[in-house]
Design a protein around this motif. Structure first.
Motif, short mmCIF file in Angstrom:
data_model
loop_
_atom_site.label_atom_id
_atom_site.label_comp_id
_atom_site.label_asym_id
_atom_site.label_seq_id
_atom_site.Cartn_x
_atom_site.Cartn_y
_atom_site.Cartn_z
N GLU A 1 -9.68 7.49 -0.87
CA GLU A 1 -9.76 6.67 0.34
C GLU A 1 -8.37 6.41 0.92
O GLU A 1 -8.15 6.51 2.14
CB GLU A 1 -10.45 5.35 0.00
CG GLU A 1 -10.57 4.39 1.17
CD GLU A 1 -11.11 3.04 0.76
OE1 GLU A 1 -11.60 2.32 1.64
OE2 GLU A 1 -11.02 2.70 -0.44
N GLY A 2 -7.41 6.07 0.05
CA GLY A 2 -6.05 5.80 0.52
C GLY A 2 -5.37 7.05 1.05
O GLY A 2 -4.62 6.98 2.03
N THR B 1 -6.12 6.80 -4.89
CA THR B 1 -7.52 7.11 -4.64
C THR B 1 -7.69 7.95 -3.38
O THR B 1 -6.84 7.95 -2.48
CB THR B 1 -8.36 5.83 -4.49
OG1 THR B 1 -7.96 5.15 -3.29
CG2 THR B 1 -8.19 4.92 -5.68
N ALA C 1 -8.78 -1.14 6.14
CA ALA C 1 -8.20 -1.56 4.87
C ALA C 1 -6.75 -1.12 4.72
O ALA C 1 -6.04 -1.61 3.84
CB ALA C 1 -9.04 -1.02 3.70
N TYR C 2 -6.32 -0.19 5.57
CA TYR C 2 -4.94 0.30 5.56
C TYR C 2 -4.39 0.17 6.98
O TYR C 2 -4.23 1.16 7.71
CB TYR C 2 -4.89 1.76 5.10
CG TYR C 2 -5.41 1.97 3.69
CD1 TYR C 2 -4.55 1.95 2.60
CD2 TYR C 2 -6.76 2.19 3.45
CE1 TYR C 2 -5.02 2.13 1.31
CE2 TYR C 2 -7.25 2.38 2.16
CZ TYR C 2 -6.37 2.34 1.10
OH TYR C 2 -6.84 2.53 -0.18
N GLN D 1 0.83 -1.21 0.00
CA GLN D 1 0.00 0.00 0.00
C GLN D 1 0.86 1.26 0.00
O GLN D 1 0.51 2.28 0.57
CB GLN D 1 -0.94 -0.02 1.21
CG GLN D 1 -1.93 -1.17 1.14
CD GLN D 1 -2.83 -1.27 2.35
OE1 GLN D 1 -2.39 -1.03 3.48
NE2 GLN D 1 -4.08 -1.62 2.13
N THR E 1 -7.60 -6.44 3.12
CA THR E 1 -6.94 -5.33 2.44
C THR E 1 -7.13 -5.36 0.93
O THR E 1 -6.59 -4.51 0.23
CB THR E 1 -5.44 -5.33 2.76
OG1 THR E 1 -4.88 -6.61 2.43
CG2 THR E 1 -5.19 -5.06 4.23
N SER E 2 -7.88 -6.34 0.41
CA SER E 2 -8.16 -6.37 -1.03
C SER E 2 -9.06 -5.19 -1.39
O SER E 2 -9.89 -4.76 -0.60
CB SER E 2 -8.85 -7.68 -1.42
OG SER E 2 -8.04 -8.80 -1.10
N ALA E 3 -8.87 -4.67 -2.61
CA ALA E 3 -9.64 -3.50 -3.04
C ALA E 3 -10.83 -3.92 -3.89
O ALA E 3 -10.67 -4.65 -4.87
CB ALA E 3 -8.75 -2.55 -3.83
N ILE F 1 -12.59 1.68 -8.99
CA ILE F 1 -11.99 1.34 -7.70
C ILE F 1 -12.11 2.50 -6.72
O ILE F 1 -11.87 2.35 -5.53
CB ILE F 1 -10.51 0.94 -7.89
CG1 ILE F 1 -9.99 0.14 -6.68
CG2 ILE F 1 -9.64 2.16 -8.17
CD1 ILE F 1 -8.61 -0.45 -6.91
N TYR G 1 -12.70 -8.17 -7.04
CA TYR G 1 -11.69 -7.63 -6.12
C TYR G 1 -10.30 -7.71 -6.76
O TYR G 1 -10.00 -8.65 -7.50
CB TYR G 1 -11.67 -8.41 -4.80
CG TYR G 1 -12.84 -8.10 -3.89
CD1 TYR G 1 -12.73 -7.13 -2.90
CD2 TYR G 1 -14.04 -8.79 -4.02
CE1 TYR G 1 -13.80 -6.86 -2.05
CE2 TYR G 1 -15.10 -8.52 -3.18
CZ TYR G 1 -14.99 -7.56 -2.20
OH TYR G 1 -16.05 -7.29 -1.37
#
Length: 491
Positions: free
Chosen positions: A73-74, A71, A85-86, A66, A448-450, A467, A490
């Motif tokens: 979100e990240g 994006t 997720a992170y 990561q 953690t899969s997107a 995504i 995913y």
């Protein structure tokens, strides 16, 4: 309002970014996490280009898988954490590594480049916390100015500074003559990346076969052809450099980094000559996370895997920026590399491939492809490049199938074998076009899969896959007829 960016606007945008970081930290101290997250959301939406395209964002304290945050979100997770997720994000903007509030900053520029409605800065930003502890990072910013005069970040690459308390050299300012008729294609970028890596291997091979003088002559020729030094300072932060010689805006500094042998740069060992094991460089792999095209300019961000003759692989996080000249030559005006990562600490193997996203201007639908011949064929008046839609995962084993419906003039994608089998039937109205990569099988999906979201517009009969949670939310909130169909697959 003019779309041309000035130096004073660059300085104001840098100050605005740093002031916003301090505000997030102050709001965390006075109002807790929810207040800080709300402030960070507003800051990112205002300062970054996420509402319009993927952003080339490599934060300071991130690691594979990561490292990059294309994006919204990240990016939000990096600044404030709190997203499962992170899991490694602590919230860089909330407080310093000592747990104290960020309270002040300093900005030192090494290079500022102005190119019409684009601009790049490279240098150091120092952040001081309430305990008096200073954190310094090497930082590259890139902006795009919209028609309403708003500057938004389309590039942000940070790496931990290697310091000896020395100040930067004086700032170099470069004004670029922009010419959109020298349009950069995606294949130009991919070819330029390959050319750079092949040149590095040639320098190493010439060092082994002909010694330092032969390698130096090759490197001089490579830098002349691949970098923009003959036209002005280049924003170049190599992988293994430290202050006061972290940045190499001039040709001599770049040459020294690649081959060493210059007493003015005593720490340079010659990165291009041989690998850290002492073996010649022998092969490479480029793994893009973001590729942006803008007229005669382009940016790419991702990993470069360099393998030596002993089989050892070195991984670097790398951002490249190019300008295309009237003779069609692509030359680097930006090169920011972060520290070398050992393969055993880097869970990604040099595999996986991006799916590039194109917009059909005729009807607003989208097409995904990783086929270079198709990319060259469709790029033009009708299809416009929108960046990397998403990257296929290294451990993907489920085929992603592509179909085309001629009556709707629309493409469709599915990883469902049952849906694929139904659409293959002649009565479905869809033509099967094969696979466009692999995605995660259901048994391989982890926390953690997107997800790649699937939306459908009943009025047009078209689907959209994204995504980006921000794009999904904006479309669902709009009055354009989009409805959610959940997660398509995913990655």
């Amino acid at each position: 309002m003019s779309q041309t960016i000035t130096r004073s606007e660059v300085l104001a945008a840098q100050k605005g970014w740093a002031d916003a970081l301090l505000k997030i930290s102050a709001d965390y101290k006075t109002g807790g996490y929810s207040k800080a997250k709300a402030t960070a959301t507003d800051v990112i939406l205002a300062a970054y280009n996420y509402q319009y395209s993927p952003v080339a964002f490599k934060p300071t304290l991130t690691s594979a898988p990561q490292t990059f945050r294309p994006t919204f979100e990240g990016a939000l997770s990096y600044f404030v954490g709190g997203n499962p997720a992170y899991p490694n994000d602590k919230g860089f903007a909330l407080e310093s590594p000592t747990g104290a509030q960020w309270i002040s900053y300093g900005i030192e520029n090494n290079v500022i480049q102005l190119d019409g409605d684009l601009a790049i800065s490279m240098g150091n930003i120092s952040l001081t916390d309430a305990a008096g502890k200073k954190t310094v990072v090497d930082k590259t910013f890139g902006w795009d100015k919209s028609s309403d005069g708003t500057m938004r970040l389309n590039l942000h690459h940070s790496s931990e500074a290697q310091l000896n308390q020395a100040s930067l050299p004086a700032e170099d300012l470069r004004q670029v003559a922009s010419n959109s008729s020298y349009s950069v294609k995606l294949t130009d970028v991919l070819s330029a990346q390959t050319g750079w890596c092949e040149a590095l291997i040639k320098i190493s091979a010439d060092y082994k076969s002909g010694g330092f003088s032969k390698a130096k002559a090759t490197a001089e020729n490579v830098i002349d052809q691949a970098y923009n030094y003959q036209f002005g300072p280049v924003a170049f932060k190599p992988t293994l450099t430290s202050a006061p010689q972290t940045f190499r805006p001039a040709f001599d500094g770049a040459l020294s980094y690649f081959v060493g042998g210059n007493s003015e740069y005593p720490n340079d060992k010659g990165f291009a000559l041989e690998s850290p094991t002492g073996a010649p460089w022998s092969s490479f792999k480029v793994e893009n996370k973001v590729v942006q095209l803008d007229g005669d300019s382009a940016l790419s961000m991702g990993n470069i895997y360099l393998t030596d003759a002993a089989g050892a692989t070195t991984v670097v996080d790398k951002t490249w920026g190019w300008n295309k000249s009237s003779d069609g030559t692509m030359r680097l005006n930006l090169h920011h590399s972060s520290g070398v990562v050992k393969p055993e600490s880097h869970p990604l193997s040099p595999s996986g491939a991006p799916l590039y996203r194109f917009l059909d201007r005729a009807d607003g639908s989208h097409l995904f492809t990783n086929n270079v011949k198709e990319i060259d064929a469709i790029t033009g008046a009708r299809f416009s490049y929108e960046g990397i839609g998403f990257n296929t995962p290294n451990n993907g084993t489920q085929a992603l199938y592509r179909f085309y419906n001629s009556s709707r003039d629309a493409h469709f994608y599915t990883a469902s074998e049952a849906e694929k089998n139904a659409l293959v039937a002649p009565s479905s109205g869809y033509a099967f076009e094969g696979t466009v990569g692999n995605v995660l099988a259901s048994g391989s999906v982890v926390a953690t899969s997107a997800p790649v979201y699937r939306l459908f517009n009943a009025s047009s009969g078209k689907h959209l896959f994204t995504i980006d949670q921000l794009e999904r939310s904006n479309l669902l909130a709009s009055s354009t007829g989009w409805a959610s169909e959940g997660v398509g697959f995913y990655v």
